[in-house]
Enzyme design. Sequence first.
Site, mmCIF file in Angstrom:
data_model
loop_
_atom_site.group_PDB
_atom_site.id
_atom_site.type_symbol
_atom_site.label_atom_id
_atom_site.label_comp_id
_atom_site.label_asym_id
_atom_site.label_seq_id
_atom_site.Cartn_x
_atom_site.Cartn_y
_atom_site.Cartn_z
ATOM 1 N N LYS A 44 0.839 -1.218 0.000
ATOM 2 C CA LYS A 44 0.000 0.000 0.000
ATOM 3 C C LYS A 44 0.862 1.252 0.000
ATOM 4 O O LYS A 44 0.629 2.184 -0.779
ATOM 5 C CB LYS A 44 -0.900 0.000 1.243
ATOM 6 C CG LYS A 44 -1.493 1.363 1.593
ATOM 7 C CD LYS A 44 -2.386 1.326 2.813
ATOM 8 C CE LYS A 44 -1.739 1.681 4.109
ATOM 9 N NZ LYS A 44 -1.465 3.106 4.341
ATOM 10 N N ASN A 45 1.869 1.261 0.877
ATOM 11 C CA ASN A 45 2.614 2.507 1.060
ATOM 12 C C ASN A 45 3.634 2.760 -0.050
ATOM 13 O O ASN A 45 4.230 3.834 -0.106
ATOM 14 C CB ASN A 45 3.271 2.545 2.445
ATOM 15 C CG ASN A 45 2.215 2.699 3.536
ATOM 16 O OD1 ASN A 45 1.058 3.024 3.240
ATOM 17 N ND2 ASN A 45 2.590 2.453 4.777
ATOM 18 N N ARG A 113 -3.923 10.547 3.507
ATOM 19 C CA ARG A 113 -3.088 11.747 3.521
ATOM 20 C C ARG A 113 -2.282 11.914 2.225
ATOM 21 O O ARG A 113 -1.423 12.772 2.133
ATOM 22 C CB ARG A 113 -2.150 11.669 4.732
ATOM 23 C CG ARG A 113 -2.915 11.645 6.045
ATOM 24 C CD ARG A 113 -2.028 11.263 7.203
ATOM 25 N NE ARG A 113 -0.875 12.117 7.300
ATOM 26 C CZ ARG A 113 -0.874 13.325 7.847
ATOM 27 N NH1 ARG A 113 -1.982 13.806 8.353
ATOM 28 N NH2 ARG A 113 0.230 14.039 7.889
ATOM 29 N N ASP A 137 -5.055 12.689 13.254
ATOM 30 C CA ASP A 137 -6.013 11.590 13.254
ATOM 31 C C ASP A 137 -5.844 10.814 14.540
ATOM 32 O O ASP A 137 -5.282 11.317 15.504
ATOM 33 C CB ASP A 137 -5.886 10.728 12.002
ATOM 34 C CG ASP A 137 -4.512 10.099 11.887
ATOM 35 O OD1 ASP A 137 -3.813 10.052 12.909
ATOM 36 O OD2 ASP A 137 -4.153 9.657 10.794
ATOM 37 N N ASP A 326 3.977 0.471 12.441
ATOM 38 C CA ASP A 326 2.786 -0.245 11.959
ATOM 39 C C ASP A 326 2.780 -1.725 12.359
ATOM 40 O O ASP A 326 1.803 -2.426 12.117
ATOM 41 C CB ASP A 326 2.686 -0.148 10.420
ATOM 42 C CG ASP A 326 2.494 1.284 9.961
ATOM 43 O OD1 ASP A 326 1.964 2.091 10.729
ATOM 44 O OD2 ASP A 326 2.904 1.606 8.833
ATOM 45 N N VAL A 348 7.465 6.721 17.234
ATOM 46 C CA VAL A 348 7.170 7.367 15.946
ATOM 47 C C VAL A 348 5.911 8.241 16.024
ATOM 48 O O VAL A 348 5.902 9.380 15.574
ATOM 49 C CB VAL A 348 7.058 6.320 14.816
ATOM 50 C CG1 VAL A 348 6.759 6.995 13.474
ATOM 51 C CG2 VAL A 348 8.353 5.512 14.714
HETATM 52 N N1 EPU Z 1 6.220 14.542 11.129
HETATM 53 C C1 EPU Z 1 6.335 15.873 11.458
HETATM 54 N N2 EPU Z 1 6.265 16.795 10.466
HETATM 55 C C2 EPU Z 1 6.088 16.443 9.158
HETATM 56 C C3 EPU Z 1 5.965 15.096 8.819
HETATM 57 C C4 EPU Z 1 6.035 14.146 9.833
HETATM 58 O O1 EPU Z 1 6.491 16.216 12.637
HETATM 59 O O2 EPU Z 1 6.024 17.330 8.297
HETATM 60 C C5 EPU Z 1 6.253 13.521 12.196
HETATM 61 C C6 EPU Z 1 4.901 12.796 12.332
HETATM 62 O O3 EPU Z 1 4.007 13.525 13.126
HETATM 63 C C7 EPU Z 1 5.312 11.489 12.955
HETATM 64 C C8 EPU Z 1 6.681 11.223 12.335
HETATM 65 O O4 EPU Z 1 7.154 12.479 11.833
HETATM 66 O O5 EPU Z 1 5.448 11.638 14.341
HETATM 67 C C9 EPU Z 1 6.713 10.204 11.240
HETATM 68 O O6 EPU Z 1 5.795 10.562 10.226
HETATM 69 P P1 EPU Z 1 6.047 10.211 8.686
HETATM 70 O O7 EPU Z 1 5.985 11.476 7.902
HETATM 71 O O8 EPU Z 1 7.261 9.365 8.561
HETATM 72 O O9 EPU Z 1 4.773 9.338 8.363
HETATM 73 P P2 EPU Z 1 3.861 9.392 7.078
HETATM 74 O O10 EPU Z 1 4.681 9.567 5.856
HETATM 75 O O11 EPU Z 1 2.728 10.317 7.305
HETATM 76 C C10 EPU Z 1 4.030 6.843 6.520
HETATM 77 C C11 EPU Z 1 3.068 5.706 6.394
HETATM 78 C C12 EPU Z 1 2.574 5.304 7.762
HETATM 79 C C13 EPU Z 1 3.764 4.876 8.603
HETATM 80 C C14 EPU Z 1 4.773 6.028 8.672
HETATM 81 C C15 EPU Z 1 6.038 5.659 9.419
HETATM 82 C C16 EPU Z 1 2.032 6.074 4.269
HETATM 83 C C17 EPU Z 1 0.813 6.444 3.497
HETATM 84 N N3 EPU Z 1 1.940 6.125 5.583
HETATM 85 O O12 EPU Z 1 3.289 7.917 7.093
HETATM 86 O O13 EPU Z 1 1.739 4.176 7.564
HETATM 87 O O14 EPU Z 1 3.337 4.544 9.890
HETATM 88 O O15 EPU Z 1 5.134 6.441 7.331
HETATM 89 O O16 EPU Z 1 6.682 4.610 8.790
HETATM 90 O O17 EPU Z 1 3.065 5.712 3.699
HETATM 91 C C18 EPU Z 1 -0.198 2.910 7.781
HETATM 92 O O18 EPU Z 1 0.132 2.334 6.727
HETATM 93 O O19 EPU Z 1 -1.154 2.514 8.502
HETATM 94 C C19 EPU Z 1 0.531 4.085 8.217
HETATM 95 C C20 EPU Z 1 0.101 4.916 9.170
#
Ligand code: EPU
Length: 456
Positions: A44-45, A113, A137, A326, A348
């Site tokens: 998915k990701n 997102r 969320d 996850d 995380v």
């Molecule tokens: N963060 C910030 N500022 C930002 C971006 C992120 O503070 O601008 C913080 C977030 O709040 C969090 C941390 O950095 O505490 C990590 O967030 P990240 O940006 O790495 O997560 P994401 O890209 O929003 C993806 C996956 C998530 C997975 C995370 C960590 C997708 C669509 N989502 O999210 O997957 O948990 O990376 O590996 O790729 C899921 O599949 O259920 C899921 C939540």
Amino acid sequence: MKIKNSSVKAKTANLKNPSITQRGKFIVQGGQPLAGEIQLAGSKNAATKMLVASLLTEEECVLENFPEIGDTETVKELCRSLGSQINEKGSFLKIKTPKIENVESFALRYRNRIPILTLGPLLARVGEAKVPIVGGDKIGSRPVDFHLKALESLGAVITIEKDYYRATAPYGLHGANIIFAYPSVGATENAVLAAVLAKGKTFIRGAAVEPELIDLIKMLQKMGAIIELGANRQIYISGVEKLSGVHHWVIPDRNEAVSFACLALASGGNILIKDAIQDHLITFLNAVRRCGGNYEVKEEGIRFWRSKELAGLELETDTHPGFMTDWQQPMTIVLTQAQGISVIHETVYEDRFGYTKDLNLMGARITVFSKCLGELPCRFKNRGFPHSAVVDGKTPLKGTKIKVPDLRAGIAHLIAALIAEGESIIEGIEEIDRGYEKIDERLKNLGADILRIKGN
Ligand code: EPU
């Protein structure tokens, strides 16, 4: 450039598989060990981001091993609204976006997102984008400050309107030095997607290196991008003028793999997970061995089972190559079936233990703490977030009625229901369908007693 603002509504009605995003519930009769073989779907990701990457070219992109899940349906809908033509058959998908017809990707803001990631491609293709302000969320506040800052350093001018960001690139995108304070997956993807067509060189430090991101980079490289991976989370990009079409095979979903492995361990079953890749699961495999589970890496996948009593363990989630956030929820179900105390430190997301309340109603003994119960550096230290948990096992679970709050909590609830004595009713299953392909049908093949009821 003036963009025709075509009707998003008309185009979003064109869903290939609306049943995936439909409401419904599962009725589960639990208590049996689950055994057999299960085939992983594409990640998915990775797949959702690859659809976004396809917007960078007007040529056709072919994606194989493409998962049929709620989140890919949503992103396909988003791409169609921007001008993409999509043809698909099973897990084979062709996407082509000859012209960006619409720069607004905020219609689908409540589903996932991904719209924020269209900023880079839209700026690169047409110099303009409107994306939703995505809020927090059920797992934490999830800000996008790193995304915006990175794009601004690449030349974007971003303003905040009522409920969306408007971005333009009046002088085009150009290379930049980007330093992330935390290796955010999404922000790294956004920066990479914008930098591949930017003028000049981009140097990203503190980048995420998750396998899904590396697979996205491999796809972009095949499209003609010049991207180098340095040591210590460094990525170097030399912008190119144009990207071409591509044929790419999406990596198997390692989150599905961990969920099914946890099902085998928690239920006392034996499951061969076909296409599971050891490289993507190294930290998880170590945790399995440490708590007394067994696995065997085979050519066709990885088999999981337990041959003795499981024991509690200490776990800390982290960015790759650490224990992924996850995986925390399905692993917690395994630990409710392990003898002794387990300690979990989530570093995380600040609020990812909400689902444990329902597990306690099922008979688990899990206590959540705001203190850091681990050694990793943690952004949530002394900030009052409920980000550590102690699991006191082993406890039998009993069936109950549960409403799924989010995707990974949902799979944990489903595993709990499958190992619990008696009947469980799991509502809000569209959350699980967001990330797990035909989950009920595949679980039935392992011997699960699970019935899908459509509607409220
Ligand atoms: N963060 C910030 N500022 C930002 C971006 C992120 O503070 O601008 C913080 C977030 O709040 C969090 C941390 O950095 O505490 C990590 O967030 P990240 O940006 O790495 O997560 P994401 O890209 O929003 C993806 C996956 C998530 C997975 C995370 C960590 C997708 C669509 N989502 O999210 O997957 O948990 O990376 O590996 O790729 C899921 O599949 O259920 C899921 C939540």
